[in-house]
Design an enzyme around this catalytic site. Structure first.
Site, PDB file in Angstrom:
ATOM      1  N   LYS A 116      65.659  68.627  47.207  1.00 28.36           N
ATOM      2  CA  LYS A 116      66.029  69.612  48.240  1.00 28.36           C
ATOM      3  C   LYS A 116      65.409  70.970  47.911  1.00 28.36           C
ATOM      4  CE  LYS A 116      70.334  67.194  49.297  1.00 28.36           C
ATOM      5  NZ  LYS A 116      71.792  67.089  49.118  1.00 28.36           N
ATOM      6  N   GLN A 161      76.731  70.034  46.287  1.00 31.47           N
ATOM      7  CA  GLN A 161      76.386  68.616  46.190  1.00 31.47           C
ATOM      8  C   GLN A 161      77.625  67.789  45.840  1.00 31.47           C
ATOM      9  OE1 GLN A 161      73.379  67.360  46.935  1.00 31.47           O
ATOM     10  NE2 GLN A 161      73.923  65.258  46.438  1.00 31.47           N
ATOM     11  N   ASP A 184      75.746  71.426  55.596  1.00 30.41           N
ATOM     12  CA  ASP A 184      76.107  70.001  55.514  1.00 30.41           C
ATOM     13  C   ASP A 184      76.873  69.527  56.751  1.00 30.41           C
ATOM     14  OD1 ASP A 184      75.304  68.569  53.198  1.00 30.41           O
ATOM     15  OD2 ASP A 184      76.693  69.723  51.953  1.00 30.41           O
TER      16      ASP A 184
HETATM   17  N1  GUN Z   1      75.968  63.622  48.406  1.00 26.06           N
HETATM   18  C1  GUN Z   1      75.381  62.583  49.038  1.00 26.06           C
HETATM   19  N2  GUN Z   1      74.897  62.971  50.245  1.00 26.06           N
HETATM   20  C2  GUN Z   1      75.190  64.292  50.368  1.00 26.06           C
HETATM   21  C3  GUN Z   1      74.946  65.251  51.382  1.00 26.06           C
HETATM   22  O1  GUN Z   1      74.364  64.987  52.450  1.00 26.06           O
HETATM   23  N3  GUN Z   1      75.405  66.512  51.118  1.00 26.06           N
HETATM   24  C4  GUN Z   1      76.062  66.832  49.980  1.00 26.06           C
HETATM   25  N4  GUN Z   1      76.478  68.076  49.837  1.00 26.06           N
HETATM   26  N5  GUN Z   1      76.305  65.954  49.028  1.00 26.06           N
HETATM   27  C5  GUN Z   1      75.871  64.691  49.212  1.00 26.06           C
END
Ligand code: GUN
Length: 295
Positions: free
Chosen positions: A54, A98, A121
């Site tokens: 990311k 995350q 998110d």
């Molecule tokens: N863990 C797995 N997928 C995601 C996501 O799309 N966002 C976040 N913040 N954590 C994750």
């Protein structure tokens, strides 16, 4: 017959090229680049890989990205203090914490602490609610990535029987809501399967579009797929493989080799939904920055 491979990596690259132009415009108007901060707590190896990807994707298109790494022993209060600081920071347009978080941290408290206008998110109840009633400001990244990949490959969901395997808050449940709205990449007849579904194979075989987000390696096999169906595999699972340097390899929730002989189109793992999720995160970061113009 071998299925069309839905190339998420190439499609995501195309979206990123489009977004780079938008980031240039936003940077000019804001007098600073759009900013995204990612918070990772602990040492989960898969999460660390995702966060690095990311961060790199942001850098490539000119989004100012910061990664905050916090110890596995972080408390809910300590993480809350970090989120509040980021909420107040005017150079931060988007905040992503995350998941999963270490078990001593109350995940929902953290999700609800993120300022809704920075919630890239789309996990905050306000944003989930807006999405539910068709007034979304952000769309959740993985569901949006699945639909955008289908759309750009020319596969509409309109009027189709779409079966989703998995009812998580991150993928299955929001996707079911989005698909039941009106619209070109919606207007579907949606079935959501889960651990209590009586006959999973029969439900999958009714699907013209089958989206699998169960988190169980290769749980959907060729015999569960209707000939000609479009298959979207959201799963990313590490399975042991002593022939590789890392000692593992990635497999999806769908048994790919068998499935590609039955489906008309299918996403690979890796290189399918994963890169699309990141492209949608970048899209949401731009949306958040646009929302902060003139604020
Ligand atoms: N863990 C797995 N997928 C995601 C996501 O799309 N966002 C976040 N913040 N954590 C994750």
């Amino acid at each position: 017959m071998s299925a069309e491979i839905l190339d998420g990596k190439a499609t995501a690259q195309q979206i990123r090229t489009e977004l780079a132009e938008e980031v240039r415009e936003l940077t000019e108007k804001l007098g600073r680049p759009p900013g995204l901060t990612v918070v990772i707590v602990g040492e989960d190896p898969a999460s660390k890989v995702y966060v690095r990807m990311k961060h790199r994707a942001c850098g490539e298109i000119g989004i100012a990205s910061e990664v905050i790494e916090m110890s596995v022993e972080t408390t809910t209060e300590e993480l809350l203090a970090t989120v509040k600081r980021l909420n107040a920071d005017r150079a931060v347009d988007g905040i992503l914490v995350q998941l999963p978080l270490p078990k001593q941290i109350d995940e929902q408290t953290i999700i609800e602490a993120v300022a809704p206008d920075k919630d890239v998110d789309c996990f905050h109840p306000i944003n989930v609610g807006l999405m539910m009633v068709g007034k979304a400001r952000f769309l959740p990244c993985t569901p949006a990535g699945c639909l955008e990949l289908l759309r750009r490959a020319g596969h509409t969901t309109r009027g189709k029987n779409v079966t989703i395997v998995g009812r998580s808050n991150i993928v299955g449940r929001p996707l079911s809501v989005m698909l039941a709205h009106r619209g070109e990449m919606a207007d579907a007849t949606v079935t959501v399967c889960h651990t209590k579904t009586r006959d999973l194979a029969a439900e999958c075989r009714r699907a013209e579009i089958l989206i699998v987000a169960a988190g169980v390696p290769q749980c959907v096999t060729a015999d569960m797929i209707s000939p000609g169906a479009v298959v979207v595999d959201v799963g990313v699972n590490r399975v042991e493989d002593t022939t590789t340097k890392s000692g593992y390899r990635l497999v999806g929730d769908v048994e790919f080799e068998g499935a590609k002989g039955v489906a008309s189109a299918i996403t690979p793992v890796p290189g399918g939904v994963g890169p699309m999720t990141i492209a949608m995160l970048l899209t949401n970061a731009c949306t958040a920055a646009r929302g902060h113009l003139g604020v």
